[in-house]
Write an enzyme that holds these catalytic residues in place. Structure first.
Site, PDB file in Angstrom:
ATOM      1  CB  ALA A  81      32.948  32.918  99.036  1.00  0.00           C
ATOM      2  CD  GLU A  82      37.153  36.574  96.601  1.00  0.00           C
ATOM      3  OE1 GLU A  82      35.776  36.136  95.950  1.00  0.00           O
ATOM      4  OE2 GLU A  82      38.052  36.306  96.296  1.00  0.00           O
ATOM      5  CG  ASP A 107      43.644  41.591  89.759  1.00  0.00           C
ATOM      6  OD1 ASP A 107      44.158  41.648  88.499  1.00  0.00           O
ATOM      7  OD2 ASP A 107      44.193  41.284  90.809  1.00  0.00           O
ATOM      8  CG  MET A 110      37.680  43.717  90.360  1.00  0.00           C
ATOM      9  SD  MET A 110      37.094  45.795  90.701  1.00  0.00           S
ATOM     10  CE  MET A 110      37.772  46.442  92.668  1.00  0.00           C
ATOM     11  CG  HIS A 151      45.629  36.341  89.389  1.00  0.00           C
ATOM     12  ND1 HIS A 151      44.775  35.370  87.291  1.00  0.00           N
ATOM     13  CD2 HIS A 151      45.041  35.962  89.625  1.00  0.00           C
ATOM     14  CE1 HIS A 151      43.860  34.994  88.286  1.00  0.00           C
ATOM     15  NE2 HIS A 151      43.661  34.805  89.547  1.00  0.00           N
TER      16      HIS A 151
END
Length: 346
Positions: A81-82, A107, A110, A151
């Site tokens: 849950a960036e 990646d 983002m 990735h």
């Protein structure tokens, strides 16, 4: 996954001379792990968070044993849950803690762009220095195990564009410890954009904590005919190419920037004014990338000294492939640098 650990038979020893003959010989990953441990012992405000840092391979080995030593309050796994977690990291930094947030791959950053670009990088400026954001973000890129287009992206060009972010891209075991020492004490957000290709290195590293300043590159090999700037894993390729060129009477000066934001403009400028030629080898793409920025600054500062056009060895302008045979074409190496140098020399 095969690329998360370094096999004993894959380890290589490089002699960069950066420790002046002092220190013990340890691996690149061991150097990172040791630095994190020493920083956490010295400063209780430092804590680690991120996906997989408590797994058996511990973020490529970087965080091995730290949860067991310091407890889950200071070294803990996080959900995928960036966006929200990057906000938590920014808030913790503004509240006086010093989070080190691990992303397995750039990646995934983002998903955290709003927090990094619109908040972390700007709060010190917008508050006239009343708030600082001592946040360190770590992510690893590079080929291996068919990581492919989602990735294994090298996104340093995107982040270099943002005022308020500092970016370190070391290559050696010695440098990664010294730059982390500076990054952990930095009051502004720092991005540590690592590369899987350099994890197999061993080299001399001092046992105590030390600092290498941001924006100070180093000449890894002196030369007079052409300057080669090698960034991250491309430094290794640059040195290999320089050795090959030396056999043909071409003397290449190889520069390791160590950090790309800020980067050592003076060092590169002086070298290019001496050699009259420049090739920049980066792990990312060329369009609006790191190599392009370096090239235009050198054109501005050294135009009258240049004997040939500035050349770049960068990724082709396509997404990263998954198949090994395509990877071998996609990723650039010492042979690409060698051929491009021969072109500008001739």
């Amino acid at each position: 996954m095969p690329w998360t650990t370094v096999k004993e038979e894959d380890k290589r020893v490089y002699e960069y001379g950066d420790s002046q003959g002092k220190g013990r010989k340890i691996g690149y990953i061991e150097s990172i792990n040791e630095t994190l441990r020493q920083a956490m012992l010295r400063d209780k405000r430092v804590f680690l968070m991120g996906q997989g840092i408590n797994d058996a391979v511990g973020m490529f080995g970087m965080t091995n044993g730290l949860m067991e030593e310091f407890g889950e309050d200071r070294a803990f796994d996080t959900p995928i849950a960036e966006t929200g977690l990057a906000g938590i990291a920014v808030g913790a930094a503004m509240s006086g803690r010093h989070p080190i947030y691990f992303h397995n791959r750039p990646d995934f950053l983002m998903l955290a762009m709003d927090q990094l670009v619109n908040h972390a990088s700007k709060y010190a400026y917008m508050s006239a220095g009343q708030y600082s954001v001592p946040l360190l973000i770590c992510a690893v890129t590079g080929k291996g195990w068919g990581s492919a287009a989602q990735h294994s992206q090298a996104l340093q060009g995107l982040f270099m564009h943002i005022p308020g972010l500092k970016i370190m891209m070391p290559t050696t075991p010695y440098d990664v410890k010294g730059l982390l020492g500076s990054a952990i004490e930095e009051q502004n957000p720092v991005m540590f954009l690592d590369h899987r290709r350099i994890h197999n290195q061993e080299g001399a590293v001092l046992e105590e904590l030390y600092k290498i300043p941001f924006g100070k590159g180093v000449i890894r090999k002196s030369g007079k005919d052409v300057t080669i700037v090698g960034i991250s894993s491309m430094l290794i390729e640059a040195l290999d190419a320089a050795s090959q060129l030396e056999k043909e009477g071409i003397s290449a000066e190889v520069i390791d920037l160590r950090t790309i934001k800020p980067w050592d403009i003076d060092l590169v400028t002086k070298s290019v004014c001496k050699t009259g030629r420049l090739l920049v080898a980066d792990t990312g793409w060329g369009c609006c990338g790191v190599a392009s920025e370096i090239a235009v600054v050198i054109y501005e500062n050294c135009f009258k000294s240049l004997k040939a056009t500035v050349e770049r060895v960068v990724l082709p302008d396509v997404p990263t492939p998954a198949a090994y045979n395509l990877e071998n074409v996609f990723y650039q190496n010492s042979e690409d640098i060698y051929k491009r140098v021969k072109k500008i020399i001739n």
